[in-house]
Design a protein around this motif. Sequence first.
Motif, PDB file in Angstrom:
ATOM      1  N   ASP A   1       0.836  -1.201   0.000  1.00 52.36           N
ATOM      2  CA  ASP A   1       0.000   0.000   0.000  1.00 52.36           C
ATOM      3  C   ASP A   1       0.863   1.241   0.000  1.00 52.36           C
ATOM      4  N   LYS A   2       1.905   1.225   0.795  1.00 54.55           N
ATOM      5  CA  LYS A   2       2.795   2.383   0.885  1.00 54.55           C
ATOM      6  C   LYS A   2       3.439   2.675  -0.470  1.00 54.55           C
ATOM      7  N   ARG A   3       3.796   1.645  -1.186  1.00 49.93           N
ATOM      8  CA  ARG A   3       4.434   1.799  -2.497  1.00 49.93           C
ATOM      9  C   ARG A   3       3.497   2.499  -3.479  1.00 49.93           C
ATOM     10  N   LYS A   4       2.229   2.102  -3.491  1.00 50.33           N
ATOM     11  CA  LYS A   4       1.259   2.711  -4.403  1.00 50.33           C
ATOM     12  C   LYS A   4       1.099   4.199  -4.118  1.00 50.33           C
ATOM     13  N   MET A   5       1.023   4.553  -2.839  1.00 52.70           N
ATOM     14  CA  MET A   5       0.865   5.959  -2.479  1.00 52.70           C
ATOM     15  C   MET A   5       2.126   6.751  -2.809  1.00 52.70           C
ATOM     16  N   LYS A   6       3.293   6.166  -2.599  1.00 47.82           N
ATOM     17  CA  LYS A   6       4.537   6.861  -2.932  1.00 47.82           C
ATOM     18  C   LYS A   6       4.621   7.118  -4.436  1.00 47.82           C
ATOM     19  N   ILE A   7       4.213   6.151  -5.235  1.00 52.89           N
ATOM     20  CA  ILE A   7       4.221   6.323  -6.687  1.00 52.89           C
ATOM     21  C   ILE A   7       3.245   7.432  -7.086  1.00 52.89           C
ATOM     22  N   PHE A   8       2.039   7.437  -6.499  1.00 54.76           N
ATOM     23  CA  PHE A   8       1.066   8.471  -6.822  1.00 54.76           C
ATOM     24  C   PHE A   8       1.602   9.856  -6.474  1.00 54.76           C
ATOM     25  N   PHE A   9       2.119  10.026  -5.256  1.00 54.22           N
ATOM     26  CA  PHE A   9       2.600  11.343  -4.852  1.00 54.22           C
ATOM     27  C   PHE A   9       3.830  11.768  -5.633  1.00 54.22           C
ATOM     28  N   SER A  10       4.644  10.830  -6.046  1.00 55.45           N
ATOM     29  CA  SER A  10       5.781  11.150  -6.906  1.00 55.45           C
ATOM     30  C   SER A  10       5.292  11.679  -8.251  1.00 55.45           C
ATOM     31  N   THR A  11       4.269  11.027  -8.801  1.00 55.61           N
ATOM     32  CA  THR A  11       3.675  11.471 -10.065  1.00 55.61           C
ATOM     33  C   THR A  11       3.045  12.847  -9.910  1.00 55.61           C
ATOM     34  N   LEU A  12       2.299  13.040  -8.827  1.00 54.35           N
ATOM     35  CA  LEU A  12       1.665  14.330  -8.573  1.00 54.35           C
ATOM     36  C   LEU A  12       2.714  15.436  -8.525  1.00 54.35           C
ATOM     37  N   LYS A  13       3.781  15.223  -7.774  1.00 54.81           N
ATOM     38  CA  LYS A  13       4.807  16.255  -7.651  1.00 54.81           C
ATOM     39  C   LYS A  13       5.509  16.527  -8.975  1.00 54.81           C
ATOM     40  N   SER A  14       5.806  15.491  -9.714  1.00 53.20           N
ATOM     41  CA  SER A  14       6.544  15.709 -10.961  1.00 53.20           C
ATOM     42  C   SER A  14       5.668  16.335 -12.051  1.00 53.20           C
ATOM     43  N   GLU A  15       4.373  16.007 -12.089  1.00 57.87           N
ATOM     44  CA  GLU A  15       3.496  16.536 -13.131  1.00 57.87           C
ATOM     45  C   GLU A  15       2.834  17.862 -12.762  1.00 57.87           C
ATOM     46  N   MET A  16       2.604  18.095 -11.471  1.00 58.75           N
ATOM     47  CA  MET A  16       1.825  19.260 -11.077  1.00 58.75           C
ATOM     48  C   MET A  16       2.634  20.298 -10.307  1.00 58.75           C
ATOM     49  N   TYR A  17       3.604  19.882  -9.522  1.00 56.54           N
ATOM     50  CA  TYR A  17       4.251  20.820  -8.597  1.00 56.54           C
ATOM     51  C   TYR A  17       5.625  21.296  -9.053  1.00 56.54           C
ATOM     52  N   TYR A  18       6.533  20.371  -9.338  1.00 55.42           N
ATOM     53  CA  TYR A  18       7.899  20.774  -9.680  1.00 55.42           C
ATOM     54  C   TYR A  18       7.909  21.669 -10.911  1.00 55.42           C
ATOM     55  N   GLY A  19       8.586  22.793 -10.795  1.00 57.17           N
ATOM     56  CA  GLY A  19       8.636  23.760 -11.870  1.00 57.17           C
ATOM     57  C   GLY A  19       7.555  24.822 -11.768  1.00 57.17           C
ATOM     58  N   HIS A  20       6.590  24.597 -10.868  1.00 53.54           N
ATOM     59  CA  HIS A  20       5.478  25.542 -10.691  1.00 53.54           C
ATOM     60  C   HIS A  20       5.381  26.031  -9.248  1.00 53.54           C
TER      61      HIS A  20
END
Length: 71
Positions: free
Chosen positions: A9-28
Amino acid sequence: MSKNGNCLDKRKMKIFFSTLKSEMYYGHEKEFRTREQLKSAIKEYIDYYNRERIQKKLDYLSPLIFREKIA
């Protein structure tokens, strides 16, 4: 999520939050002047992720369409 400490479960959430940060947050980062703006952007991204973002592992469907298809 299952019982506390389940690494799968922890792995799935880490992957989701990594995706969120790379697509939505980093650079913005500087676009979010307040915490409320960031919260709103995260909510919008989660909605986009579930309703529109296609995923290879789901046969190139969004999670919502994939769930409707298998139900």
